[in-house]
Design an enzyme around this catalytic site. Sequence first.
Site, short mmCIF file in Angstrom:
data_model
loop_
_atom_site.label_atom_id
_atom_site.label_comp_id
_atom_site.label_asym_id
_atom_site.label_seq_id
_atom_site.Cartn_x
_atom_site.Cartn_y
_atom_site.Cartn_z
N GLU A 80 0.84 -1.12 -0.01
CA GLU A 80 -0.15 0.09 -0.04
C GLU A 80 0.85 1.36 0.11
O GLU A 80 0.63 2.24 -0.57
CB GLU A 80 -0.96 -0.05 1.14
CG GLU A 80 -2.19 -1.01 1.17
CD GLU A 80 -1.81 -2.59 1.68
OE1 GLU A 80 -2.62 -3.26 1.67
OE2 GLU A 80 -0.59 -2.46 2.01
N PHE A 142 -11.52 -7.08 14.06
CA PHE A 142 -10.72 -7.77 13.13
C PHE A 142 -10.49 -6.39 12.07
O PHE A 142 -10.96 -6.15 11.31
CB PHE A 142 -11.15 -8.93 12.38
CG PHE A 142 -10.12 -9.56 11.32
CD1 PHE A 142 -8.80 -10.00 12.02
CD2 PHE A 142 -10.10 -9.59 10.17
CE1 PHE A 142 -7.77 -10.33 11.09
CE2 PHE A 142 -9.23 -9.99 9.22
CZ PHE A 142 -8.10 -10.28 10.02
N GLN A 143 -8.94 -6.21 11.83
CA GLN A 143 -8.41 -5.24 11.07
C GLN A 143 -9.20 -3.88 11.11
O GLN A 143 -9.30 -3.17 10.32
CB GLN A 143 -8.58 -5.84 9.45
CG GLN A 143 -7.49 -6.99 9.47
CD GLN A 143 -7.51 -7.09 7.86
OE1 GLN A 143 -8.09 -7.19 6.90
NE2 GLN A 143 -6.36 -7.93 7.56
N LYS A 192 -17.66 -0.58 6.01
CA LYS A 192 -17.93 -1.63 4.99
C LYS A 192 -19.29 -1.71 4.96
O LYS A 192 -20.17 -2.08 3.89
CB LYS A 192 -17.45 -2.97 5.47
CG LYS A 192 -17.82 -4.09 4.46
CD LYS A 192 -17.11 -5.27 4.81
CE LYS A 192 -17.58 -6.68 4.23
NZ LYS A 192 -16.70 -7.77 4.42
N MET A 508 24.38 8.50 2.60
CA MET A 508 24.20 9.63 3.63
C MET A 508 24.57 9.47 4.90
O MET A 508 25.13 10.38 5.73
CB MET A 508 22.68 10.46 3.34
CG MET A 508 22.71 11.72 4.05
SD MET A 508 24.10 13.14 3.04
CE MET A 508 22.96 13.40 1.77
#
Length: 612
Positions: A80, A142-143, A192, A508
């Site tokens: 993502e 969940f999630q 949802k 760096m």
Amino acid sequence: MASGPTPAPPRSAPRANAAAPNPAPAAATVHETMTGSQSIVRSLEMLGVKHIFGIPGGTILPTYDPLMDSSIRHYLVRHEQGAGHAATGYAHVTGKVGTCIATSGPGATNLVTALADANLDSVPVVAITGQVGASLIGTDAFQEADIVGVTMPITKHSILVKDPAEIPNAIASAYYIAGSGRPGPVLVDIAKSAQVAETVFEWPQQLVLPGYHPVTKPHTKQVREAARLLATARRPVLLIGGGAIWSGASAQVRALVELSGAPATTTLPALGALPDTHRQHLGMPGMHGTVAAVGALQEADLIVALGTRFDDRVTGQLSSFAPNAKVVHADIDPAEIGKNKAVDVPIVGDLREVLTDLVPELEQAHAQHGRPDLTAWWRQVDSWRETFPLGWEEPSDGLMAPQHVVTRIGEITGPEAVYVAGVGQHQMWAAQFIAHERPQAWMNSAGLGTMGYAVPAAMGAKVGAPDRTVWAIDGDGCFQMTNQELATCVINEIPIKVAIINNSSLGMVRQWQTLFYNERYSNTDLHTGHNTVRVPDFVKLAEAYGAVGMRCDSKADLDATIKRANEIDDQPVVVDFTVSRDSMVWPMVAAGVSNDDIMYARGLTPAWDRED
């Protein structure tokens, strides 16, 4: 994003084409029963969205079903974060709002870095995330993650939608907010339960956004005073920031530069707003800016700051920055004016509109006060340019100089290409040694400094500008954070080119260890214990993904390798350039110290000998 059925975008967003405050005429309104998910897709279509980057998952899955039947092309990324950076790259080259989509929980939190990056660099992005059902919010389902709460400090706006009837207004508002005023990321989190419920689709006729009223037209009095100061200053400098890119003000910037006769400098996000080859352009200011740019700002009696926020990487120790300069500061975001640097003339407005007004006002000021004699000032500035030019020393270990590699990529490929840099030494070399001649041709993670930015951002840029060559200038450390998006590029036929400036270390960080930690190289060697083995072998890795893999170890093969990479335009190309690990980025101002202490090279610090 610009919409087919909508009126022209407001002048507040001449590049980031936001949906207009009146999103659609009455004739475009659709009263049709559909699911919330279908409403999401229909809303995106109404806004003219053509490309989305994302990954499906449980709570966003209902929306992926109608997306299958849409005209919108979806790119299945491998992480993502890649979706977020791809949306950013797309926004940079098109001037439109980029779009990414993810599921709840880890899908949404994986977007956080990309959203924070877009926020600091003022990039218009809309992220759409699924959320658990409305009845489950707050139960640690969940999630579940409170992504609106998480992203509130790092987005321009975050919206939670529980009612399917609110979906069209939420999405239209998100695109308008992202692209208008000071551009930035907006997150729309949709439960949802709202996606699966039925609703009557109704496109909003008027967006109601209490408290959100971007000011685009500058105040005439302030503009006139800025013109007076610029016409009478003896040591003026124009400090041009990323707002010049997002406002589409490059032509107006050039007009002001040439009319004023003053030296100009462009910050890291603004490269290309004024051509590098312009006579009055001193290069980039700040931590790894040119001595001339840094010196001019330090010794100026007037700084006209245009679309910039006086970032610490530009100012160094703020208390010692430009101690004798009056400051004119023009910016679309009133919160930036006076935030870091005290301002004598504040100008709030869209930079293109500010400059459209400022140029004729400066002409009138010249008529009243005469044109300023900047001969002595230019003599001093040119002395710095001649004495301390950008350059590099050839490595003593026989390996290629990374600066030379980056220079030749830019020279062979040319200014019509798009260059996307990761973060670190290679980023600074790309900023310094590629000639940036036009806007929207350079992008990097300037504010957040996100390793792993280059590959997915280049992918998004190539989707947005398919007819341009797109080079990702990356480091061997950065590349290993997001190189999985090569799979996305191969499968979707997105032929980006990746130059890995491979110094076998976190360059760096190693440079800082060299300078400030007595050469104690703690955990910066990427090949520790395997100095005779390439871990990984980037050529084999590229080939495993289905891309073309090349390696260049010698200066003699450099030009031919770059030309060969440029000739391949039907699949991604990864070139592993083996360079010296001892090469360093110069000039340099260490963090937290005064710009007066800029180091041109190790042990060499210029002094500002101003000519009065």
